[in-house]
Design a protein around this motif. Structure first.
Motif, PDB file in Angstrom:
ATOM      1  N   ALA A   1       0.828  -1.210   0.000  1.00 56.52           N
ATOM      2  CA  ALA A   1       0.000   0.000   0.000  1.00 56.52           C
ATOM      3  C   ALA A   1       0.863   1.261   0.000  1.00 56.52           C
TER       4      ALA A   1
ATOM      5  N   LEU B   1       0.144  -4.983  -9.257  1.00 53.33           N
ATOM      6  CA  LEU B   1      -0.152  -3.594  -8.875  1.00 53.33           C
ATOM      7  C   LEU B   1       0.836  -2.691  -9.608  1.00 53.33           C
TER       8      LEU B   1
ATOM      9  N   LEU C   1      -2.882  -0.291  -3.695  1.00 53.53           N
ATOM     10  CA  LEU C   1      -3.725  -1.051  -2.763  1.00 53.53           C
ATOM     11  C   LEU C   1      -4.194  -0.073  -1.690  1.00 53.53           C
TER      12      LEU C   1
END
Ligand code: ADP
Ligand code: MG
Length: 325
Positions: free
Chosen positions: A18, A112, A119
């Motif tokens: 993230a 990603l 995220l």
């Protein structure tokens, strides 16, 4: 084998992923903050993959994670939206080990990065089973430019990207094997099932060109019927024009009945769209195909609804015909 607790999994596996999404607040708050640029709309969608239903329990975990992302990215592509980020709900059965999850997180991180998305959060819960992953994806699209299913007009060409039927045969390869098919073809088909190629760049480029668009997840016939119904027209496709990979062409040459999987097989995640036959539009499609390195194939044409059809229940379904269009 036991696995680490929820908080430790979030810490070790998901927090690092993230880092690139500033609004994710390092997964340390109750929710993420997402800014929508002025003049843009938020596009949101969600898809769940269940073990034993949408992936095989023995599938490599990194591929499961990448497939979770990619089926969602395909929905953004189908809207002509630029994907920005995802939320991940992980529902884990007792047999999911920390090692399995580490490999899952590796695959997640890889894609990603590949698709340039962040995220933004999620949820992690234990379940008696089966294991399932829900991904919610969001993206942006300039107000009023999203590709809808409802804009197809009579006379417009029906187009599809890539090739059809690969994933359906890929599933057969992975489950039962396909005797007689050369190895290279088997690998190609299995890969098409396990790792869809969402047509994100194509979707973005189709804005202003396509009048209607969706992704092919349930099979061409089912999905084209949805699109035709939403647009109030009848779709007529020409069977010989359906795009097939070399592997599927070889299978069909052996047994014509296999054409059914080309018409009806799901999981290909190609884009299905309609566009005018005007030379200017054709040139734009040609340029877009080249730019995005995506084969595009005109497979039919939209016709008026037969007079008998009532408004609403509209379409007779997709007429598969050998008639040239
Ligand atoms: P809550 O108690 O509100 O359910 P959690 O403790 O589940 O909150 O989650 C803490 C933080 O970790 C939140 O920011 C949440 O979005 C994030 N998170 C939890 N599970 C995941 C996951 N599987 N993937 C990404 N982020 C997650
Ligand atoms: Mg939670």
């Amino acid at each position: 084998m036991a696995r680490a607790g929820e908080f430790s999994l979030i810490d070790s596996l998901f927090r690092p992923l993230a880092a690139s999404a500033s609004g994710a607040l390092d997964l340390r708050d109750d929710a993420a903050l997402v800014r929508v640029p002025e003049g843009q709309e938020l596009t949101v969608s969600c898809d769940t993959l269940v073990s034993g239903v949408h992936f095989l329990p023995k599938d490599p975990p990194d591929l499961v994670a990448r497939k979770c992302l990619r089926v969602n990215l395909s929905d953004m592509a189908a809207m002509g939206a630029e994907p920005k980020g995802v939320l991940l709900s992980a529902q884990l059965a007792p047999d999911v080990t920390t090692d399995w999850l580490e490999r899952f997180a590796d695959g997640l991180g890889q894609d990603l990065k590949t698709f340039g998305i962040g995220l933004y959060g999620g949820d992690t819960v234990a379940t008696p089973g089966p294991t399932a992953f829900s991904v919610t994806i969001f993206g942006h699209v300039t107000q009023g430019t999203a590709l809808r299913r409802s804009g197809a007009k009579v006379g417009q060409g029906i187009w599809v990207s890539g090739s059809l039927g690969d994933a359906a045969f890929g599933l057969i390869v992975l489950r039962d094997g396909l005797l007689g098919l050369e190895h290279e073809h088997q690998n190609f088909l299995a890969d098409r099932y396990r790792l869809p190629r969402p047509r994100v760049d194509l979707g973005l480029g189709l804005r202003g060109i396509a009048s209607a668009c969706m992704d092919v997840s349930d099979g061409l016939v089912a999905d084209l019927t949805h699109l035709a119904k939403a647009s109030g027209v009848q779709a007529v496709i020409s069977a010989p024009s359906l795009p097939m990979s070399d592997a599927v062409a070889a299978l069909v040459a052996d047994d014509l009945d296999r054409l059914e999987s080309v018409f009806a097989g799901g999981d290909d995640y190609e884009l299905l769209f309609c566009a005018d036959d005007a030379p200017k539009i054709q040139d734009m499609l040609k340029a877009l195909a080249q730019e995005t390195q995506t084969p595009l194939c005109r497979i039919g044409q939209m016709r008026p609804l037969p007079a008998m059809a009532k408004q609403g229940d509209g379409v007779l379904g997709t007429a598969a015909s050998s008639e040239p269009t």
